[in-house]
Design a protein around this motif. Structure first.
Motif, short mmCIF file in Angstrom:
data_model
loop_
_atom_site.label_atom_id
_atom_site.label_comp_id
_atom_site.label_asym_id
_atom_site.label_seq_id
_atom_site.Cartn_x
_atom_site.Cartn_y
_atom_site.Cartn_z
N GLY A 226 51.24 31.77 42.19
CA GLY A 226 51.50 31.90 40.77
C GLY A 226 51.00 33.23 40.25
O GLY A 226 50.49 34.07 41.01
N ASP A 227 51.12 33.43 38.95
CA ASP A 227 50.69 34.67 38.31
C ASP A 227 50.29 34.34 36.89
O ASP A 227 50.49 33.23 36.40
N GLY A 228 49.69 35.31 36.21
CA GLY A 228 49.26 35.09 34.84
C GLY A 228 48.16 36.05 34.45
O GLY A 228 47.77 36.93 35.24
N PRO A 229 47.62 35.90 33.25
CA PRO A 229 46.66 36.87 32.72
C PRO A 229 45.35 36.95 33.49
O PRO A 229 44.65 37.97 33.40
N ASP A 230 44.99 35.92 34.25
CA ASP A 230 43.73 35.94 35.01
C ASP A 230 43.90 36.45 36.43
O ASP A 230 42.93 36.53 37.19
N ALA A 231 45.12 36.80 36.81
CA ALA A 231 45.39 37.15 38.21
C ALA A 231 44.57 38.36 38.66
O ALA A 231 43.95 38.34 39.74
N ALA A 232 44.56 39.44 37.88
CA ALA A 232 43.87 40.66 38.30
C ALA A 232 42.37 40.41 38.47
O ALA A 232 41.76 40.88 39.45
N THR A 233 41.77 39.69 37.55
CA THR A 233 40.34 39.39 37.65
C THR A 233 40.03 38.56 38.88
O THR A 233 39.06 38.82 39.61
N LEU A 234 40.84 37.55 39.13
CA LEU A 234 40.61 36.69 40.30
C LEU A 234 40.76 37.48 41.60
O LEU A 234 39.96 37.32 42.54
N ARG A 235 41.76 38.34 41.67
CA ARG A 235 41.94 39.16 42.88
C ARG A 235 40.74 40.06 43.12
O ARG A 235 40.30 40.24 44.26
N ARG A 236 40.23 40.64 42.05
CA ARG A 236 39.09 41.56 42.19
C ARG A 236 37.83 40.81 42.62
O ARG A 236 37.08 41.30 43.47
N ARG A 237 37.61 39.64 42.07
CA ARG A 237 36.38 38.90 42.35
C ARG A 237 36.42 38.13 43.66
O ARG A 237 35.37 37.86 44.25
#
Length: 409
Positions: free
Chosen positions: A252-263
């Motif tokens: 999936g994708d969404g507004p939290d995707a970038a933060t989750l990938r980084r963390r």
């Protein structure tokens, strides 16, 4: 019991009003897309009214299907979709010229409010759907102080309709307690030709870095605040302690995707998937970890069951309706985060339990289908039309069988 259908063979002209529709990717779009296709397949004529989603967006027309595009604006914090703007005057003019048998309002934006008002002014029966807990979502998007206002708006809109359809008996009781009236349960189905255990694909698993039978904990859905992803991460990390071989995959994708990938670079982020590719991603997992506490139904839960996954979820919505704790999945009481994490750990560590639950989940999923759901949808429409023709505005008798009386087809 269901009342007799007064006009069992006459094709209907149904005006469907919605802010979202395929190819947009979300549970509401998939549900209403399936329902529209099924109604067309039964010979009914559909007029679909929705907001224009971009400058290049053009209406689609096909046999027994016509799209009508109206103005829209971006939805705050959900820019993938647009909110339909008021259009009562335009709808009145259109429906005076081509009068639908029934208006079906799927979403509750200003366009939906306009549609309810236009239908009532013209004396056309109107049904609405309750798909999304927007009043609950507001707490996740810094609008929590307006939750009561949003709930009041939703109640006012749905109570202006002749009938509001909800997916579970549980939600019906909840909304009735909150002052919603004339509610009917119309469930959800599964495309059993798409979601099935035999979609499991070793090439997909290899792409996730799996070797052999290493278990995979899967999440499918929007990567967004309302989905409880902090709990998913907590449960997944605890499960990896219980079984270091466990792989964690998010689809999936969404507004939290970038933060989750980084963390969490140790997780696999598979992005958006569609159709048979999505079905292969489901079936290639082993346990489905769904932490959301804001669903009205949760299509992903039934898709996971049909794909043969051992599900961990909170005991409400689709999970409560279709999962028996310890038999076809593991359920935590709503709000019991510790139990949710413990259930995920247990499934990650216990291969025997995981295998048993997966087998039972597949049996549950095999009993879900769309034709029975479309039967009930048609029954709602025909009942509203017959009641309007008879001039009966004195309320709503229950005309579908109780949810608990339905046998899987």
């Amino acid at each position: 019991m269901r009342a007799p259908d007064p006009t069992p063979n006459r094709p209907l002209f149904v005006a469907v009003v919605t802010e979202t529709f395929p190819p947009e990717v979300n549970g509401v779009a998939r549900t209403i897309g399936t329902m529209v296709d099924a109604l067309r397949g039964r010979g009914h004529r559909i007029e679909l009214v929705r907001p224009r989603q971009g400058r290049s967006d053009a209406p689609s027309n096909a046999p027994r299907f016509e799209e009508v595009l109206k103005r829209g604006m971006p939805i705050p914090s959900y820019r993938e979709l647009r909110l339909g703007l008021p259009a009562k005057r335009a709808l009145l003019a259109r429906w005076r010229g081509q009068r639908p048998d029934v208006v079906h309002v799927v979403t509750e934006g200003p366009l939906g409010w306009s549609a309810v008002g236009a239908a009532r002014q013209l004396g056309v029966p109107v049904a609405s759907d309750f798909h999304t807990n927007f009043h609950t979502y507001s707490r996740h998007y810094r609008f929590g102080q307006f939750a009561g206002v949003v709930a009041g708006y939703l109640r006012a809109l749905h109570n202006r309709a002749d009938c509001t359809m909800v997916p579970t008996s549980e939600l019906k009781a909840e909304l009735e307690a909150a002052g919603f009236r004339r509610l009917e349960v119309v469930g959800r189905g599964i495309d059993r030709g798409v979601f099935a255990p035999d979609r499991r694909d070793e090439r997909v698993r290899a792409g996730w870095g799996c070797r052999g039978d290493e278990p995979v904990a899967l999440y499918v859905g929007r990567l967004a605040p309302e989905k409880g992803l902090a709990l998913f991460v907590e449960a997944a990390l605890a499960a990896r302690v219980a079984n270091p071989a466990l792989r964690v995959v998010l689809v999936g994708d969404g507004p939290d995707a970038a933060t989750l990938r980084r963390r969490h670079p140790e997780f696999v982020f598979a992005g958006m998937r569609f159709g048979e590719d999505l079905a292969a991603h489901y079936a290639s997992g082993d346990l489905f970890v769904f932490p959301s506490a804001t669903e009205t139904f949760g299509n992903v839960t039934t898709e996971a069951l049909a794909s043969g996954l051992a599900v961990v979820a909170f005991d409400y919505a689709a999970a409560r309706q279709y999962i028996r704790h310890g038999q076809s999945g593991l359920l935590a009481r709503p709000g019991d985060r510790d139990a949710f994490v413990a259930h995920t750990q247990l499934l990650a560590a216990d291969a025997v339990l995981r295998s048993r639950l997966r087998a039972q989940a597949a049996l549950v999923g095999a009993g879900l289908s769309w034709p029975r759901v479309i039967d009930d949808l048609e029954a709602v429409f025909r009942h509203l039309i017959a009641r309007r023709q008879a001039g009966d505005r004195a309320g709503s008798a229950t005309f579908l069988r109780a949810e608990g009386d339905r046998a899987p087809s």
